[in-house]
Each structure stands twice: as structure tokens, then as C-alpha cells.
Design a protein around this motif. Structure first.
Motif, PDB file in Angstrom:
ATOM      1  N   THR B  91       0.843  -1.199   0.000  1.00 13.12           N
ATOM      2  CA  THR B  91       0.000   0.000   0.000  1.00 13.12           C
ATOM      3  C   THR B  91       0.876   1.246   0.000  1.00 13.12           C
ATOM      4  N   SER B  92       1.882   1.226   0.831  1.00 14.80           N
ATOM      5  CA  SER B  92       2.756   2.379   0.948  1.00 14.80           C
ATOM      6  C   SER B  92       3.542   2.604  -0.355  1.00 14.80           C
ATOM      7  N   MET B  93       4.034   1.518  -0.946  1.00 16.25           N
ATOM      8  CA  MET B  93       4.762   1.640  -2.217  1.00 16.25           C
ATOM      9  C   MET B  93       3.858   2.205  -3.310  1.00 16.25           C
ATOM     10  N   ALA B 102       2.607  -0.746  -8.443  1.00 18.83           N
ATOM     11  CA  ALA B 102       3.809  -0.862  -7.615  1.00 18.83           C
ATOM     12  C   ALA B 102       3.643  -1.993  -6.606  1.00 18.83           C
ATOM     13  N   SER B 103       4.748  -2.608  -6.235  1.00 15.35           N
ATOM     14  CA  SER B 103       4.680  -3.703  -5.268  1.00 15.35           C
ATOM     15  C   SER B 103       5.770  -3.509  -4.220  1.00 15.35           C
ATOM     16  N   LEU B 274       0.928  -6.732  -3.934  1.00 18.27           N
ATOM     17  CA  LEU B 274       0.482  -6.011  -5.129  1.00 18.27           C
ATOM     18  C   LEU B 274      -1.039  -5.884  -5.158  1.00 18.27           C
ATOM     19  N   ILE B 275      -1.686  -6.986  -4.772  1.00 16.18           N
ATOM     20  CA  ILE B 275      -3.120  -7.118  -4.988  1.00 16.18           C
ATOM     21  C   ILE B 275      -3.971  -6.697  -3.786  1.00 16.18           C
ATOM     22  N   THR B 294      -7.178  -1.511   7.029  1.00 17.61           N
ATOM     23  CA  THR B 294      -8.061  -2.509   6.415  1.00 17.61           C
ATOM     24  C   THR B 294      -7.252  -3.472   5.544  1.00 17.61           C
ATOM     25  N   ALA B 295      -6.322  -2.920   4.759  1.00 19.56           N
ATOM     26  CA  ALA B 295      -5.481  -3.766   3.910  1.00 19.56           C
ATOM     27  C   ALA B 295      -4.665  -4.728   4.763  1.00 19.56           C
ATOM     28  N   ALA B 296      -4.193  -4.250   5.915  1.00 17.83           N
ATOM     29  CA  ALA B 296      -3.386  -5.106   6.792  1.00 17.83           C
ATOM     30  C   ALA B 296      -4.181  -6.344   7.206  1.00 17.83           C
ATOM     31  N   ILE B 297      -5.402  -6.137   7.661  1.00 24.63           N
ATOM     32  CA  ILE B 297      -6.208  -7.265   8.153  1.00 24.63           C
ATOM     33  C   ILE B 297      -6.602  -8.191   6.999  1.00 24.63           C
TER      34      ILE B 297
END
Lengths: 414, 343
Positions: B91-93, B102-103, B274-275, B294-297
Motif C-alpha cells: 500500500t505504501s509503495m 507498484a509492489s 500487489l493485490i 483494512t489492507a493489513a487485516i
């Protein structure tokens, strides 16, 4: 009170020095326009004022303190910038983007406060973007997006608003609406505005003062009348242009002149009898084609007269609202006698300019080639109770030719 | 539905946490083929092992206690950490590069780790030194790319991307050369490492990875507003008071660290970083304050699910599973939301 002072500043990018020896002061509440050709350093000036390019020498004072001693958040609470284009990477909503304008006021570990929402709400009201609040920015039109970017800048509560060609890619409607809005904020809230313009007419219309930049240096600075002179335009932009005053509000506008008109060589002389705007296209076409053109008799208020003056054509003009007098008529006959061809456009004929029809007949009888333009039938533009029509028919009987368009005229005389 | 999600991010977050918990519990039930432990017994073994409430429950004993507590739990929980770390990093990238392509591996972290791992296998270094060597090589590679991507003291993302591409190829070629030179059995273990696996995770690894992930996560989250503002472009971000250069350095560092610490222990697990950010953005929108947690969980849940499939299928490497199961799901999300989000 001095809002911005730039002193002996040299600025650029890395090794490349773009701006040289810039000195200027902008007072609180000023509306300053920055103009100059492509690549002259206009945008660099905007970047230098906000401290995002390298300044090698000199100093920039913002509200009295040097920007070198201010951090980015300090600068962002005083100056907001609206760039020409904004590409937003991900589909944020309008409201999220406007709230980003409050970033300079928000501490890292803080959330947005009540005041932040108030200021952002005010910004969307001013820019009339309330209805777009929930829309995602990637679905907005160019004009809408630019309004949102301005709303974001206003949410920043700047003392100084910098516009970097902010209206360049907008259509004339949005352009005027946006500049009107910014002018209003400048007047009513005392926000100082510095705006970079490509469009000199817009710059002249909205800015109280202009700075003309040429090759990284300030060429001149002052009121639009003093900056936008044909001499400056020639020296900086390399164009021949006329500067006119808009009769409506006194603002200036620029008309570049064709190079053809400057270096014309006369083929033969043609005299045009026209009026009421019927000669506009023809006069220009004849001048472009290289003929020596004269025209008359025209009323001093006639639009054809203004066109003729712009084209630097020899004109015989009568005083406003007066019928053609003897003096002007004989002057006109002199021009006719000096010409090879006389063209009569399909102008409306009344008692005041019936003499112009008579002049056509005299020219024919003196052996001149006469061409009658006949886009509008004579009976429909005859306000003399048949006198004009009679003269018209007499001309045809005496060998006048008829042309149906400007192109046709050129073909017949060429 | 989507409006609801955007308006109630906290409720969704709590719901997702609950789903993560359920996924972890369910995953503990699933073992290698042939090992069956009943549901109540699994739950009992897990809870009786916890400090505090553990004392109130009866004692369990037997090999299944070891299977659950020493084999499955550390593996599952490292899976959670791995999912979280790669998602946050990705997410940060994507935020820094303003690009959903970006990944976490853009700075060469995975290629660097793979080279380190291959080198330690070839040199015959022990089991415990491999992650350390892989980590050093991963961070070294990232630093090299970062150094190449800086011009006149500024980090230019386009240059960084190209430098990353070149260095990634360089490291991949070096790794391939090592594989080419190695005897067959070493080749097999290098290649298996490169496909990624949580098999054989011990608690010690979990405890090493945990603090790094927590610190990395906090750093990225603290910069979430800057990440948002960066989406307007570097110059606009400067005008809005963001110290762009500092933000980029900190975020690139934290993101590389998060990815490196995971892949050093597990091998390369692609696709997640990436996804998951992309899929989460469809649900939460691009605001990093909501997007990151949210992405983390979701990343944690996804990783545990993939690892469970890997375990149940007789240890198919997880790097294969994430792509095989993740890609169709992602395509589904993409088709469903096409045109709505702009991506």
C-alpha cells in the motif's frame, strides 16, 4: 504593508540558473500578473516564491520573514498554489481533496478539527463545488477539477494565492468564471494574488499590475497600460501587435498583426465603396492579396471604417450621422480616379449615401472597371424609393460586372 | 453497500478483525493430510495455552498439543504477520509511486533476499543464518536502488522504478547463476525457498518478525496523511506543507524493511503486496487512514487462507497458491467494480 518582497534573487534548477536578479515587492491586496514568453521563467518565479526551487542568491521575504527560515508547513499556511494541471493518482472524492488543504494546519498526530471542516465547507461554497463533494475526482471534467483544486487552495486560508497558468486549458466560460471568482476574493477578502498568464487579454483584464519577464529577467513592471505596449510586445514576444482599449470597460486587448500587412507591395489600386460591415471581408482579402486599397465614403461610426483603419487603408470618412457632403464626395472621386477598379459592395442605400451609388456610375463613365457585389438583391437594400435600384441597373447597362462572393471578386480582378 | 463501507470504516474494521480471528481458529483445525484433531480439542489446546485464562481450563497432553502449539500456531501467526507486512508495504509503495502497479518488491527486496538465500545455500551456511543473510542482502539491494534513484538530492520515482527494474534483473541473474552452478539437491532447496513457504516456522521466528512489523506498521500509518497528499503530485504536496523528500525516504525505508523481514524467513511470496492494497482500495477508497489498517487485516486473512490451502494440499509452496487463488479473485473484484473506482 508588504506581503512579498523578492530581493536580488537568482534561482533555478541545480546547475541551470533560470531567474536572474529579480527584484519586486507585492503589497497586501495586490493582483499581480506575470507574463512573458514560453520558457522565460514565469513558473520558476512561482516556485521560487514558495521555496521549491534552488535560490542561489538574494532573498525572498514573506510577510517579513525569509522563506529560507520557514518550514514547509509555515509556508503552506501563508501561500497556496493552483497549478495548471493536477493529476490525482487515486480516485479520492472532491471532499477528501478539499480537506487536504487543511494539511498545513494539522499536526502529525492530530485529526482534523471542527474549524478545519468549517474552512473546507466555506471553500466549496465560494467555488460552488458543494454538489461535487461526494464525486470522485477522476469523474470530474477539466473545469470541475480545476474548481476543486482552487477550493483546496482556498481551504488553505492563504494570504497569498499563486496561480500558475491555472486557467490555460479551460474554455472561455470557465476561464472568465474562475478569474471573476478570484478577483472577488481579492477585492472582498484582501487575498493577494499573483497569477501567471499566457493569455495577455486575460492578464490585462484582471490584473492591477503586470510583470513582464524576458529570458529570466524582469523587463518591466507596472500598470497594464505601461507594460502592454507594442514596443514591449515586439521586443519580448517578437510580434507586431496593436493594443486596443475595450470600449466597454477600458481594459486592454492585443491584436497581433499579420506579417503580410507589414511588408506589402502594391499590385494595383482598387477603390472599395462599402458600408455597414459589408466590406469587412473584402477589405482584408484585398489587402492580403497585395492590392493597394482605398475606401470611401464611409461614415465615421461605420464598422467598415474601423476595419479599414486596422488594415491601414486609405479612407475617406464623413462625420457621424451626416449625409455625404460635397467636399468628401470630391475627395472620394479623386481616389476613384487613382484606382483601376472600383468595387461596390451590397451595402444598404439610403438618402445619406446615395451619392456613393452615383460615384459608381461616374467611375464607369470615366472608363473604370466596376464590380458590383450582389449577395443581397438591390431591391431589398434600397431605402431611397427606387433611386438606388435605378442607378444600379444603369451601371449594369453601362458594363458593370457582377460578383457573388469575395472569392469571385478576386477572380475577376486577378 | 459500498457507501456503507465508506461511511462506517470502524465497524468494517472490527468485523474484519473478527474474521481474521475466525480464520486463524479454522486454520488451526486443518492439518497435513492424515492428521485429524477434533474441533473442541483444537480450541481447548489453544486457549489452555494462553496466559491467564489458560489456568481455568483443563490441561491437555499428547502429540496433538505439540502439533497445535509448536507447529500450527507459530506458522499461522507468522502467516498473519506476513500478510500484514506485505500489504502495508505494498500500500505504501503504491502510494509513493502513485501507481497501483507498484509492489513491495520494487526496490529489489525479493531479488536481493533470493540472492542472499541462494548464496547461503551454496556456501552451506546453517538454517539459522539463511534468514539473516537474506535480510542483509535484501536491504542492501534496496539501498543500492534507492541510491541510484536519487538525482540532485531528490528521489524521482520514475528513475527509482527504472533503477529497481535494472537491479532486480541483475540480482535475478546472479541468483540464476548460483542455481546453475549448484549441485542438484542444492538447486532444489534454492528453488523451493524462492517459491515461499511457512512450513517449519518456529516461535522464535515469530518473535523476531513481530517487533519489526509493529514498528514498520506504525511508521507507515503515522505518515498516512502525507501519503494522501502525495497523490496530488510532489509539487502540490510541497505546497501543502509536506516535506516530500523526508516522507519518501522514511516510507521507502519502512516499506522495504517490512517486506524484507518477511521474505527473509518465508521466501518470496508475490502477489499479496500487489493485490491486497488494490482490492482493499475498491472497498475503502484511497484514503490511507482507512486503507492501511483494512489492507493489513485483509492481507492477514488472505495469507492464512493461502497457507492453509498449502498445508492441506501437502505443502504446495505458498508463492504458487497466492497467485493461483488470488488472481481469479482479484479479476472478479476488478470486473465487478470496473469504472467505479477509476482503476
Amino acid at each position: 504593508m508588504v506581503n512579498l518582497a523578492v530581493k536580488k534573487m537568482y534561482a533555478g534548477y541545480g546547475q541551470k540558473e533560470v531567474l536572474k536578479n529579480i527584484n519586486m515587492t507585492v503589497k497586501h491586496g495586490d493582483f499581480l500578473g506575470v507574463i512573458g514568453p514560453n520558457g522565460c521563467g514565469k513558473s520558476t518565479l512561482i516556485r521560487a516564491i514558495t521555496g521549491v526551487v534552488d535560490t542561489y542568491k538574494g532573498n525572498i521575504l514573506l510577510g517579513g520573514s525569509s522563506i529560507k527560515e520557514m518550514n514547509r508547513k509555515d509556508i503552506a499556511t501563508k501561500v497556496a498554489v493552483v497549478p495548471q494541471n493536477t493529476f490525482i493518482g487515486f480516485p479520492f472524492t472532491t471532499w477528501e481533496v478539499v480537506l487536504m488543504g487543511r494539511n498545513p494546519y494539522t499536526h502529525r498526530f492530530e485529526s482534523l478539527k471542527e474549524e478545519d471542516y468549517e474552512r473546507a465547507n466555506r471553500a466549496v461554497k465560494i467555488t460552488k463545488t458543494e454538489k461535487l463533494k461526494e464525486r470522485r475526482v477522476n469523474t470530474l471534467s477539466g473545469g470541475e477539477l480545476q474548481r476543486v483544486v482552487i477550493a483546496r487552495a482556498i481551504a488553505q486560508d492563504p494570504k497569498l494565492l499563486l496561480l500558475d497558468e491555472a486557467t490555460s486549458h479551460l474554455d472561455i466560460g470557465y476561464k472568465v468564471e474562475m478569474m471573476d471568482m478570484i478577483k472577488k476574493m481579492n477585492r472582498e477578502e484582501g487575498i493577494t494574488v499573483i497569477s501567471v498568464h499566457h493569455n495577455l487579454d486575460i492578464a490585462a483584464r484582471y490584473c492591477d499590475k503586470l510583470v513582464l519577464i524576458d529570458n529570466g529577467r524582469i523587463r518591466t513592471m507596472g500598470e497594464p497600460e505601461a507594460v502592454l505596449t507594442p514596443g514591449h510586445l515586439r521586443a519580448v514576444y517578437g510580434i507586431e501587435a496593436e493594443v486596443h482599449e475595450n470600449p466597454r470597460d477600458g481594459t486592454l486587448y492585443i491584436s497581433p498583426i499579420d506579417h503580410k500587412e507589414i511588408e506589402r507591395t502594391y499590385k494595383e489600386r482598387i477603390h472599395v465603396i462599402c458600408g455597414g460591415g459589408t466590406g469587412r471581408k473584402l477589405l482584408k482579402a484585398l489587402v492580403d492579396a497585395g492590392y493597394g486599397v482605398s475606401t470611401g465614403v464611409l461614415n465615421a461610426m461605420d464598422t467598415d471604417l474601423r476595419r479599414a483603419e486596422f488594415l491601414d487603408i486609405d479612407v475617406v470618412a464623413e462625420a457621424p450621422f451626416s449625409p455625404i457632403g460635397d467636399e468628401k464626395e470630391s475627395e472620394n472621386m479623386e481616389k476613384i480616379m487613382g484606382a483601376e477598379t472600383v468595387i461596390l459592395t451590397d451595402f444598404p442605400v439610403g438618402s445619406g449615401n446615395l451619392n456613393n451609388m452615383k460615384a459608381g456610375l461616374k467611375a464607369l463613365k470615366a472608363g473604370k472597371e466596376v464590380i458590383l457585389m450582389d449577395l443581397i438583391d438591390i431591391s431589398k437594400r434600397d431605402y431611397t424609393g427606387g433611386k438606388a435600384e435605378k442607378l444600379y441597373l444603369e451601371m449594369i447597362e453601362n458594363g458593370a460586372k457582377i460578383a457573388t462572393s469575395v472569392k469571385d471578386v478576386l477572380a475577376q480582378i486577378g | 453497500m459500498k457507501g456503507l463501507i465508506r461511511k462506517r470504516p470502524v465497524a468494517i474494521f472490527v468485523l474484519l478483525l473478527l474474521m481474521l480471528f475466525v480464520t486463524v481458529m479454522a486454520s488451526a483445525l486443518v492439518g497435513s493430510p492424515g492428521v485429524d484433531i477434533s474441533f473442541p480439542r483444537v480450541i481447548g489446546i489453544i486457549f489452555s495455552g494462553l496466559p491467564g485464562i489458560g489456568k481455568m481450563l483443563p490441561e491437555y497432553s499428547g502429540t496433538d498439543v505439540i502439533i497445535i502449539r509448536q507447529i500450527r500456531l507459530p506458522r499461522i501467526l507468522l502467516g498473519v504477520l506476513g500478510g500484514i507486512a506485505l500489504s502495508i508495504s505494498g500500500t505504501s509503495m503504491q502510494g509513493i509511486f502513485k501507481n497501483p502497479m507498484a509492489s513491495p518488491f520494487i526496490l529489489g527486496v525479493s531479488a536481493g533476499a533470493a540472492f542472499g538465500a541462494a548464496a547461503s545455500v551454496v556456501l552451506g551456511l546453517g538454517m539459522y543464518t539463511l534468514p539473516a543473510v537474506a535480510f542483509v542482502s535484501a536491504m542492501g539491494t534496496a539501498l543500492l536502488v534507492f541510491g541510484l534513484g536519487r538525482i540532485h538530492g531528490k528521489t524521482d520515482v520514475a528513475t527509482l522504478l527504472l533503477a529497481g527494474l535494472a537491479v532486480n534483473f541483475l540480482m535475478q541473474s546472479l541468483t540464476a547463476y548460483l542455481i546453475y552452478l549448484s549441485p542438484p539437491e542444492k538447486r532444489t532447496s534454492i528453488i523451493f525457498w524462492m517459491w515461499g513457504s511457512f512450513n517449519g516456522t518456529v516461535w522464535q521466528e515469530f518473535w523476531i518478525v513481530l517487533p519489526v512489523v509493529i514498528i514498520g506498521m506504525i511508521i507507515v500509518y503515522v505518515f498516512s496523511r502525507e501519503l494522501n497528499v502525495l497523490q496530488l503530485g510532489d509539487e502540490s504536496a510541497l505546497y501543502l506543507g509536506v516535506e516530500v523528500e523526508k516522507t519518501k525516504i522514511v516510507l521507502l525505508g519502512a516499506s522495504s524493511l517490512l517486506a524484507a523481514v518477511v521474505v527473509s524467513f518465508t521466501g518470496i511470496i508475490g502477489f499479496v503486496g500487489l493485490i491486497i492494497p488494490h482490492a482493499t482500495r475498491i472497498i475503502t477508497g484511497p484514503d490511507h487512514k482507512k486503507l492501511l489498517p483494512t489492507a493489513a487485516i485483509i492481507g492477514g486473512i488472505f495469507m492464512v487462507l493461502c497457507d492453509t490451502i498449502s498445508r492441506a494440499s501437502g505443502e504446495i509452496p505458498i508463492g504458487i497458491i497466492t497467485g493461483l487463488f488470488g488472481a481469479p479473485f482479484f479479476i472478479y473484484l476488478l470486473l465487478r467494480s470496473r469504472g467505479e473506482t477509476g482503476w
